[in-house]
Motif scaffolding. Structure first.
Motif, PDB file in Angstrom:
ATOM      1  N   SER A 452       0.828  -1.196   0.000  1.00  0.00           N
ATOM      2  CA  SER A 452       0.000   0.000   0.000  1.00  0.00           C
ATOM      3  C   SER A 452       0.874   1.262   0.000  1.00  0.00           C
ATOM      4  O   SER A 452       0.612   2.226  -0.737  1.00  0.00           O
ATOM      5  CB  SER A 452      -0.930  -0.086   1.220  1.00  0.00           C
ATOM      6  OG  SER A 452      -1.353   1.174   1.620  1.00  0.00           O
ATOM      7  N   LYS A 455       2.499   1.671  -3.436  1.00  0.00           N
ATOM      8  CA  LYS A 455       1.529   2.042  -4.469  1.00  0.00           C
ATOM      9  C   LYS A 455       1.216   3.521  -4.442  1.00  0.00           C
ATOM     10  O   LYS A 455       0.778   4.094  -5.437  1.00  0.00           O
ATOM     11  CB  LYS A 455       0.246   1.229  -4.288  1.00  0.00           C
ATOM     12  CG  LYS A 455      -0.017   0.311  -5.455  1.00  0.00           C
ATOM     13  CD  LYS A 455      -1.393  -0.272  -5.458  1.00  0.00           C
ATOM     14  CE  LYS A 455      -1.541  -1.173  -6.672  1.00  0.00           C
ATOM     15  NZ  LYS A 455      -2.487  -2.250  -6.433  1.00  0.00           N
ATOM     16  N   SER A 456       1.400   4.124  -3.279  1.00  0.00           N
ATOM     17  CA  SER A 456       1.114   5.562  -3.169  1.00  0.00           C
ATOM     18  C   SER A 456       2.063   6.382  -4.033  1.00  0.00           C
ATOM     19  O   SER A 456       1.761   7.504  -4.410  1.00  0.00           O
ATOM     20  CB  SER A 456       1.244   6.015  -1.716  1.00  0.00           C
ATOM     21  OG  SER A 456       2.635   6.110  -1.357  1.00  0.00           O
ATOM     22  N   VAL A 492       3.766   8.807   6.097  1.00  0.00           N
ATOM     23  CA  VAL A 492       3.140   7.937   5.090  1.00  0.00           C
ATOM     24  C   VAL A 492       2.964   6.525   5.668  1.00  0.00           C
ATOM     25  O   VAL A 492       1.910   5.905   5.528  1.00  0.00           O
ATOM     26  CB  VAL A 492       3.990   7.895   3.795  1.00  0.00           C
ATOM     27  CG1 VAL A 492       3.485   6.823   2.841  1.00  0.00           C
ATOM     28  CG2 VAL A 492       3.983   9.257   3.120  1.00  0.00           C
ATOM     29  N   HIS A 496      -0.783   4.828   6.215  1.00  0.00           N
ATOM     30  CA  HIS A 496      -1.185   3.583   5.561  1.00  0.00           C
ATOM     31  C   HIS A 496      -1.432   2.496   6.596  1.00  0.00           C
ATOM     32  O   HIS A 496      -2.316   1.657   6.411  1.00  0.00           O
ATOM     33  CB  HIS A 496      -0.127   3.177   4.533  1.00  0.00           C
ATOM     34  CG  HIS A 496      -0.215   3.987   3.287  1.00  0.00           C
ATOM     35  ND1 HIS A 496      -0.884   3.556   2.157  1.00  0.00           N
ATOM     36  CD2 HIS A 496       0.223   5.235   2.998  1.00  0.00           C
ATOM     37  CE1 HIS A 496      -0.813   4.506   1.220  1.00  0.00           C
ATOM     38  NE2 HIS A 496      -0.155   5.533   1.714  1.00  0.00           N
TER      39      HIS A 496
END
Lengths: 506, 506
Positions: A452, A455-456, A492, A496
């Protein structure tokens, strides 16, 4: 354009066209660095994306550099994972620098093929000089330097350095015991040693069943135990096999573990093994006195290597290999075809580096290392490495201060191995549990979290699995990284983690 | 400097400093090309010259790029042999070009480590695309292209290409016959095959006594005879050995001899050998229809390689290797450590080039080849190669029109192998005499002549010895070369010949 009347501007190396287009590319790259944070760090394209966008064959007629550069912007950059991004924390760093880049440009511009001394004396001599310079900065024993009858050579990568030394060790042994014993030779590393050792052994024709990846444990932070090594060696000798080569690692890929060079070299000596020290990642930081102890005992090794392209500002590829006995390399790797014979070689006063490496042709790699050493100097190089270590400490602090997370193995350099814990999984008890159902689901949770995050496009990290535990690796080292990027990266990670812990009903 | 307030100009990759210093280096190199004819082509320094001129250790404090560049001018350039000089006719060419340089700069600037697809998808995908493009230009059979389930990969040099394919062939054979037969495997080339074959065999653990350099003769222009190969193979089989690998060459290093691929592949097929075609030098020119016949029969080979950095405008290093069966390479060279695992690899929809080569790390080499293919296009690339062939014809004409000289073997591409004859040594009878006293003194005469020419700094050529005869090689191929340089070179040869013939009292 100056001088254009004197030159054939159709020539593919016309100086004034070179100047015009060269400046164009410098601006392209400078703008790339200025805007690098606007790109997703990890490329988000799908397999096969590029074939759909490019023509099926080479154009018959020339296309302009302007057209090609536009295509780089439109079609290549989306498929680039930005190793130079300050938010790149994956694998190990690939530190570019201006000085390294300039040196590489000169090398490319001169475009000499420096296989032997005569083919371009400066290419050989500068390499010997900078290898002595860097060896001294690392406080390598004199026996590894040209000034002490050893010597250094620039290879492309550690894979080449290991293969070269392994072949030298193999042939040295076979000269003693006869080539019919080839099938009995054994190569040793740990289960944390880089896969290039096993690959090198395979290439060199070592019997695949004679490769030993000695088990390490979390108790010793995944470093290779001299006792385990000795047991493995004795077992092999009892079985009629012949111990040949040990690769010890300072800064393993998964967790930057440190094998104890000194005591391993004692074991190697007892049984006549060639000891290679692979300090691909952590070797660079040994120019800082406070880190030098991690290679204590290196005087007992036969060879030592580090990748200047990893964490030493020297662009890919640049692996520094020092050996105590160059003649062992040369006996295995030399060639002497008629067309390369020359008086300088015959005089034995020169180094012909073709005999120190796998290939004949070689680039003028020492230029970039020389530029880096001089343009930054010892002082700035140390500052630079320390700043990365400090940023890793900062990140480590973030992890330890959030009780949902843990640092899985102690940090040694600028890589933090951490993970999020499943709710209810106590920090203290977490690891001791081993691979229980709980552990498996924690691994899965971390796998999802990492996917995740990547993918950001905001941050790129990679993973490893050690002792059955999936860990995220936060490797600080991009040249452009600053504290603010580390702080953002941690945010981040937290965001997530929050989202996943909620959505998964933890 | 724009933006400087937003940037830490102390950062080793500060974009505006990059811009400033990058432009500086472009101008340095453009001026270098402008003035390249002022330097002696072959460096005239003595062994050890550089250590006397440089400090003993790395500076503690930073030094400016301006200072370093001044040292490049003062201390490095005297030790450079100028491979880019238009009067460079030595070895094989190392053709730089603006497009190749620009591509290399971008690759260095992005500084990605493209070991697998995910690490930078564009690096992998562009490589597969340009290898198909170039394969089509060469009219390689579809079975060598990705579109035909084969595929191409960029290696550094031919040495690596040969070692990779040899290891693939070895392991494929051992899977069939058992690894205990390793000592029986035999590798074949001719006495003209590049020394990298023997070195690769040694590295791969082939028994040194199982390397066959089959004799060639002047009668067949030093090409490998299929009959001789068959005899050698049969002899080995009779002796209980196992033929493994044949390296055929198109454009040998000494005389650019051409092994007959078609009939050699028939022999290879009969005995189950892996056939690799090494077209390091002459492969490039096969994009011209009139030369394509020299690789006729390539459909019978297992692998084929050429060095784009030799005669295809792509700066060092860039070896193009195509294989029919990538899985053979992958079985020998793949590694699959945890830290490199990713969904794209698991999907089997992508190429991970780390498994097609010796090393893990790899540069984004396809950029430079792509720039060269597009910026020049098929048409201009052909023109360029043909112009070199024509200049070699011009030189050949000079040699044949001066009855003191002879062309020793017929010219095939852009290399002329010639020598001066001892006075009184009839042209027709010259070679047939064999290594008589006369022949030995002619060799000595040519050795002296070549040394005298190279010492002038006006021209640089190298030599070989074939069939006992010392030949001077005039290899046309420097990117900047024009007819006038060939004409001058011939004048230099004549002048030095005149001087020597007089002083030696011939």
């Amino acid at each position: 354009m100056k001088h254009s009347s004197f030159h054939n501007t159709n020539n593919p190396l016309d100086p004034e066209e070179f100047r015009r287009q060269g400046h164009m590319i410098i601006d392209f790259l400078a703008d790339y660095y200025l805007n690098i944070e606007k790109y997703p760090v990890l490329s988000q394209v799908e397999p096969g994306y590029l074939r759909k966008r490019l023509p099926e064959s080479t154009p018959y007629n020339p296309e302009s550099i302007e057209t090609i550069l536009q295509d780089v912007q439109d079609h290549i950059l989306p498929g680039v994972t930005h190793w130079q991004s300050p938010s790149y924390f994956a694998y190990f760093p690939s530190t570019g620098s201006i000085a390294g880049f300039l040196g590489e440009m000169l090398s490319t511009g001169f475009n000499v093929v420096g296989f032997n001394w005569i083919s371009s004396p400066a290419a050989t001599e500068l390499e010997s000089i900078v290898m002595d310079w860097l060896g001294e900065m690392l406080q390598l024993p004199k026996s590894f330097l040209f000034s002490g009858n050893g010597g250094g050579v620039l290879q492309g990568t550690t894979c080449e350095a290991i293969l070269c030394t392994l072949v030298a060790a193999r042939d040295q042994m076979l000269r003693r015991i006869g080539s019919q014993n080839m099938g009995k030779l054994v190569v040793y590393g740990s289960d944390q040693t880089h896969c290039s050792l096993q690959k090198a052994a395979r290439i060199a024709g070592i019997n695949p069943s004679n490769f030993r990846a000695i088990k390490t444990t979390k108790r010793t932070s995944f470093s290779l135990s001299p006792d385990s090594l000795r047991s493995a060696i004795c077992e092999d000798i009892d079985a009629g096999l012949i111990p040949l080569f040990l690769c010890a690692t300072v800064g393993t890929t998964s967790t930057t573990a440190i094998d104890p060079i000194g005591s391993l070299s004692d074991v190697a000596k007892d049984y006549g093994l060639w000891l290679h020290v692979d300090a691909a990642y952590a070797g660079s930081v040994c120019i800082c006195p406070e880190f030098r102890h991690v290679i204590d005992g290196v005087e007992g090794a036969n060879s030592f290597s580090l990748n200047a392209h990893k964490w030493f500002l020297t662009t890919l590829d640049c692996c520094c290999l020092w050996v105590k006995d160059p003649s062992a390399l040369i006996k295995s790797l030399s060639t002497n075809p008629e067309y390369l014979k020359n008086k300088a070689t015959d005089s034995r006063q020169v180094v012909d580096y073709k005999d120190w490496q796998l290939t004949l042709s070689r680039r003028f790699r020492s230029l970039k290392l020389w530029f880096v050493l001089r343009n930054y100097g010892v002082a700035k190089l140390r500052d630079f490495l320390r700043s990365h270590v400090n940023m890793a400490k900062l990140f480590e602090g973030f992890v330890t201060s959030d009780k949902r997370f843990e640092v899985v193995v102690p940090r040694s350099f600028a890589v933090v191995c951490f993970r999020v814990l499943s709710p209810g999984m106590g920090k203290a008890a977490s690891y001791a549990n081993g691979t229980t159902t709980n552990e498996a689901s924690t691994n899965e949770l971390n796998r999802k979290l990492l996917e995740s995050i990547n993918k950001s496009g905001l941050v790129f990290m990679t993973h490893s699995v050690v002792g059955g535990v999936f860990v995220m690796r936060f490797a600080v080292g991009a040249t452009l990284v600053e504290e603010k990027h580390v702080i953002t990266a941690w945010k981040v990670v937290q965001e997530h983690a929050n989202a996943i812990l909620i959505s998964e009903n933890y």
